[in-house]
Design a protein around this motif. Sequence first.
Motif, short mmCIF file in Angstrom:
data_model
loop_
_atom_site.label_atom_id
_atom_site.label_comp_id
_atom_site.label_asym_id
_atom_site.label_seq_id
_atom_site.Cartn_x
_atom_site.Cartn_y
_atom_site.Cartn_z
N ASP A 168 -30.92 -13.67 7.86
CA ASP A 168 -29.56 -14.20 7.83
C ASP A 168 -28.59 -13.13 8.31
N ILE A 169 -27.44 -13.58 8.81
CA ILE A 169 -26.42 -12.68 9.32
C ILE A 169 -25.06 -13.18 8.84
N ALA A 170 -24.02 -12.36 9.01
CA ALA A 170 -22.67 -12.79 8.72
C ALA A 170 -22.27 -13.90 9.69
N ASP A 171 -21.33 -14.74 9.26
CA ASP A 171 -21.00 -15.89 10.09
C ASP A 171 -20.36 -15.54 11.42
N ASP A 172 -19.85 -14.31 11.56
CA ASP A 172 -19.21 -13.90 12.81
C ASP A 172 -19.99 -12.81 13.54
N ASP A 173 -21.25 -12.62 13.17
CA ASP A 173 -22.05 -11.53 13.75
C ASP A 173 -22.74 -12.01 15.03
N ARG A 174 -22.00 -11.98 16.12
CA ARG A 174 -22.54 -12.43 17.41
C ARG A 174 -23.66 -11.51 17.89
N GLN A 175 -23.50 -10.23 17.69
CA GLN A 175 -24.52 -9.26 18.11
C GLN A 175 -25.82 -9.50 17.35
N GLY A 176 -25.71 -9.80 16.05
CA GLY A 176 -26.90 -10.08 15.26
C GLY A 176 -27.63 -11.32 15.71
N LEU A 177 -26.86 -12.31 16.18
CA LEU A 177 -27.47 -13.54 16.69
C LEU A 177 -28.31 -13.27 17.93
N GLU A 178 -27.82 -12.40 18.80
CA GLU A 178 -28.51 -12.15 20.07
C GLU A 178 -29.62 -11.11 19.95
N ALA A 179 -29.63 -10.32 18.89
CA ALA A 179 -30.55 -9.18 18.79
C ALA A 179 -32.00 -9.62 18.67
N GLY A 180 -32.89 -8.71 19.10
CA GLY A 180 -34.32 -8.91 18.86
C GLY A 180 -35.03 -9.66 19.98
N GLU A 181 -36.35 -9.78 19.80
CA GLU A 181 -37.19 -10.48 20.76
C GLU A 181 -37.52 -11.86 20.18
N TRP A 182 -37.14 -12.90 20.88
CA TRP A 182 -37.43 -14.27 20.45
C TRP A 182 -37.23 -15.21 21.62
N ASP A 183 -37.80 -16.39 21.49
CA ASP A 183 -37.65 -17.41 22.54
C ASP A 183 -36.70 -18.53 22.12
N ILE A 184 -36.81 -18.94 20.86
CA ILE A 184 -35.89 -19.94 20.30
C ILE A 184 -35.39 -19.42 18.95
N THR A 185 -34.12 -19.59 18.70
CA THR A 185 -33.55 -19.31 17.38
C THR A 185 -32.99 -20.61 16.81
N LEU A 186 -33.38 -20.92 15.58
CA LEU A 186 -32.82 -22.06 14.85
C LEU A 186 -31.74 -21.51 13.93
N LEU A 187 -30.57 -22.10 13.94
CA LEU A 187 -29.39 -21.56 13.26
C LEU A 187 -28.74 -22.60 12.37
N THR A 188 -28.43 -22.20 11.14
CA THR A 188 -27.66 -23.06 10.24
C THR A 188 -26.89 -22.20 9.27
N CYS A 189 -26.12 -22.84 8.37
CA CYS A 189 -25.36 -22.12 7.35
C CYS A 189 -26.11 -22.13 6.02
N ASN A 190 -25.86 -21.12 5.19
CA ASN A 190 -26.37 -21.19 3.82
C ASN A 190 -25.48 -22.15 3.02
#
Length: 205
Positions: A168-190
């Motif tokens: 999980d990341i902060a709701d405004d953490d754009r860098q955290g969303l893009e970081a790492g090696e992955w092909d698909i990211t599934l995203l939702t809110c807690n």
Amino acid sequence: MNPNMSHRRISPFRLAMILLGAALLLAAGWLVLQNLDEQRSAEESASHLLDLAEQHLSELSSSAPAGSDAPAESEPASDPWEDYEIDGILSIPTLGLRLPVLADYSDALLQLSVCVLEKEADGSRMVIAGHNYRSHFGQLHELTQGDPVSYTGADGEERSYRVSAVTDIADDDRQGLEAGEWDITLLTCNLDMSRRVLVRLIRDP
């Protein structure tokens, strides 16, 4: 009558607090009912769109080869759900989910189903966002590393993936969303909307 007893009146402040408490309880009840109604509507919408997407894939697999003399089929009845562009179908067996993924993203579309938030031009990397409705992405946090996921594109090709991380990341953490090696990211809110739950998927070789 006992002369030591007197009629006790509720003070204006106490009465105001009682009324305020009752109002807050009513408001909380209304919000719960509204949320349940939204979830029911979202489940029905996703079901309609899934039927449409599966019909499209079925037509792809059974279509006559190009140049054949097969007779043209009659035009199907108009379907209001055809106005929505579907990018593909996401399947998460561990959660018992099979969801149509809308190609566009907006608050209104998120009320219907999960949506493509961003996607590389070649389709190699994609973020799929969804509300934490029970029938959408509300159970993503239950996934674990290694769980299988598949994605069938509008072209009919099914691709297999595995969960590589749940974080999980902060709701405004754009860098955290893009970081790492992955092909698909599934995203939702807690549940309290303070964080964003991310499920990273890596494509099977």
